[in-house]
Write an enzyme that holds these catalytic residues in place. Sequence first.
Site: not given
Ligand code: NOJ
Length: 972
Positions: A552, A555, A629
């Site tokens: 995660d 970017e 998200d």
């Molecule tokens: C951002 C991610 O997009 C999300 O899916 C994740 O739950 C959070 N980071 C926390 O790690």
Amino acid sequence: MRSSVGLRLSWTALLCIVALFIGLLQPAASVKEHDFKKCDQSGFCKRNRAYADTAASTSSWAAPYNIVPSSVTFKDGQLNAIILKTIDASGATVRLPITVSFLSSGSTRVTIDEERRQQKDIELRHDSKARKERYNEAEKYTIVGGLELDKTSTVASQDDKEIRIVYGPDSKLEAAINFAPFEVDFRRDGNSHINFNDRGLLNFEHWRAKREKEEPKEGEEAKPEVSETGEDESTWWDETFGGNTDSKPRGPESIALDISFLGYEHVYGIPEHTGPLSLKQTRGGDGNFDEPYRMYNSDVFEYILDSPMTLYGSIPFMQAHRKGSSVGVFWLNAAETWVDITKGKAAKNPLNVGTTGKTNTQTHWISESGILDVFVFMGPTPKDVTTSYVNLTGRSAIPQEFAIGYHQCRWNYISDGDVKDVDRKFDKFKIPYDVIWLDLEYLDDRKFFTWEPHSFTDPVGMGQQLLDHGRNLVVLIDPHIKKLEGYSAYDQLTSKNLAVRDKEDNIYEGWCWPGAAHWVDCFNPKAVEWWKSLFKYDTFKGTLSNTFIWNDMNEPSVFNGPETTMPKDNLHHDNWEHRDVHNLNGMTFHNATFEGMKSRKKGELRRPFVLTRSFYAGSQRLGAMWTGDNQADWDHLAASIPMVLNQGVAGFPFAGADVGGFFGNPDKDLLTRWYQTGIFYPFFRGHAHIDSRRREPYLLGAPYTDIITAALRLRYALLPSFYTAFFQANRDGSPIVRPMFWTHPSEESGFAIDDQLFVGSTGILAKPVVGKDTFSVNIWIPDDEVYYDYSTYNVMATQRGKSVSVAAPLEHIPMLMRGGHIFPRRDIPRRSSAAMRFDDYTLVVSVSKSGTAEGELYADDGDSFEHENGQYIYRRFNLSGKTLQSVDADGRDAKSVKPGKWMSAMKDVHVDKIIIVGAPSDWDTKEAEITSEGRTWKVRVAYQPAEKGRAAYATVGRVGAAIGADWTITIA
Ligand code: NOJ
């Protein structure tokens, strides 16, 4: 997702704080748009748009780029020449070497560089350590093949105005390169399809020294920042946005080019964006965007829908389509990139006699730095274009079989006990799932490769329970490493000097989940080697063979950085600026993790599963992506379908959206509909924000839990069909779920449809319900074939190019079966894909109008790389008249492959049942005869004649032929 939290918080403390703030929080709002640049806040974008405006409004516009005729050479499929850019009224020029490579595949590559920067003959400002050349290494991470030159390509004509090269299979393709101004016209069968620089927007911002200006005297106004040549230089030397200043030690260096698709009305691709599959125009006007599509991988908090704003990943590949023809381009540049799209009436072009398109789509590609490097694909089918693209950038890997099952995630499962409990509850409620996930809070103090010591006291016991149930665990690993002496990852990263550096050449420090942190620089091969070592079972204690990884924030997300990412003047391996490589960054990290998973233990070579949020062209080789998200609302549910479809068009089909929506709390109807949609996402995972209420499917109660369970079981029954589609994606880049223009490239009324999909080549046409209180949908029908309802076998009253209404009460997923297909299922509901591994198959045959059908099944051990040694089953099924046959789809002789462990076990796996929907009435029989492996036997047939709109169907029961063997079934 961001937060200001940088402190170490225990789970309970965090919950309390969350609870405190929950009342204050607005329901999911939308993105803070001012955190991200618009084109006119991004100097090079603004300059190039202004350049385009000047070109368009100047009747005598003469593009200042000319090829020097005497510099042109052509040899072995490659043309080299010098373009001169005229830079001022005196006629001064800069030299831009151009190479046009004609590839054996029929694709063409055009690269343009700047001679002076190539020779490093420039000065950097601010004592920068950055490289002096234009970035030319994107290829190293992206291209994996397909660069062989077409040595049979020839010069068809050449004079001092133009050169024409004939190339490609059957010499059907031609590139006409005009010298003054520089322009390229790509033709197929004599017709122009793609034009470079026909609007004269090619722009190469050459290097120049900064002229220091006199400071205005007291009382005097500052003079406008205008260069010697009259250009606006206010954004050439530094740029400030959101309080961050980019020092731009190399000055302006953007590149831009206009690419026109002649006669093409639709363009697709350039993910990742919300908005329709058929991309919108971007220069304003009714229903259009007024901003270009942006590609600058970013952690966009609470992203908005129907927007050209950038998101987490970028694939600068675009496909243009019109009736009967597709072409495409791939803009290989990893810097911040913007694409403007406009459409206009196709001018009458004597070269386009016989083409059908009335509209030209004009695109304008603008990147901040790097060389210009563009590939051109001439189709003619959508599949040809995608295949050509993945021949260069690689095919999506055949995944771990479990990875195409259902994934249960939330931020966060709070302890190993919690995980074990959720796992047991799924079993208790007989709901299938394959993977449970751990987000951030499993970590000790947000230190990756550790476990929270109080709540995850026994990770091995937890992993073992999952292993015993045939299930897997995915844990989160991000690229930022907490700045903390004594934390071994930090100590090693810093002592080995493997982190990204700032513009002063010191280790870069930013702010992310753990507070102050550093970022591993996966452009550095040594960093990759080190990163790989961290995944060894002995090093990452607590992980087992069923532990896999989620990458995660790659970017990369930096909470206190410009636009939530790294400063562009940061330095990576070999002193390339972050500016040059930004969009590649996520992929290099994903790759390092992928390699780590392959080398966890000597002698153990298994397929990795790594999910990534950030991606670039080529990421498809490494795992799955998800759309980040999203929000728990109906619009986000609807938006997920075009987003997932577009990933498939752009060669990265292993895609999905958070089921249920990340932010917020879906009501039960929404959650149910989301599961019914999610079963069609190639990557199918439920996920939720830390503030959201628990929503595991068994918590919903009647009738929702049962409805969701039925949807999950449907996905599981169709796993063999999905796996076959993954295999097809691996072979030729075909999307796993396919949009209408892709499957029916001649049906114009379907080109903009992006709310329904075909599953692989199964003929299953699904249109999930994505609207509140919606209990019927209209499914658009692309052809004259017969369509049956998936569950009732009713023959639909369809008409080509028109929609048919399908009832969709909450428990129903609108799905049709197109006549002419055969697809495999496994119909016994079980707890996980592993439990189904040796189940018998059901084949569903949907008979076409002409009484035929065909389909495929691919299977392998779902875990190792043995399929690369022939250890796979690949069958082609065919129905013709009264005979149904299964043959090896690769034409392999059964004896040619020595069966390994899995293939041997598959000898006992059979076709159990064959359901033939639309069986003709002369099939009203009780028996069928089967011949296989030297034996002939009879089995029962149950025939149901057609009634009240329902098609006749026959069920051949207890077939008993081995799935991997040749067989023939003749209906008596
Ligand atoms: C951002 C991610 O997009 C999300 O899916 C994740 O739950 C959070 N980071 C926390 O790690």
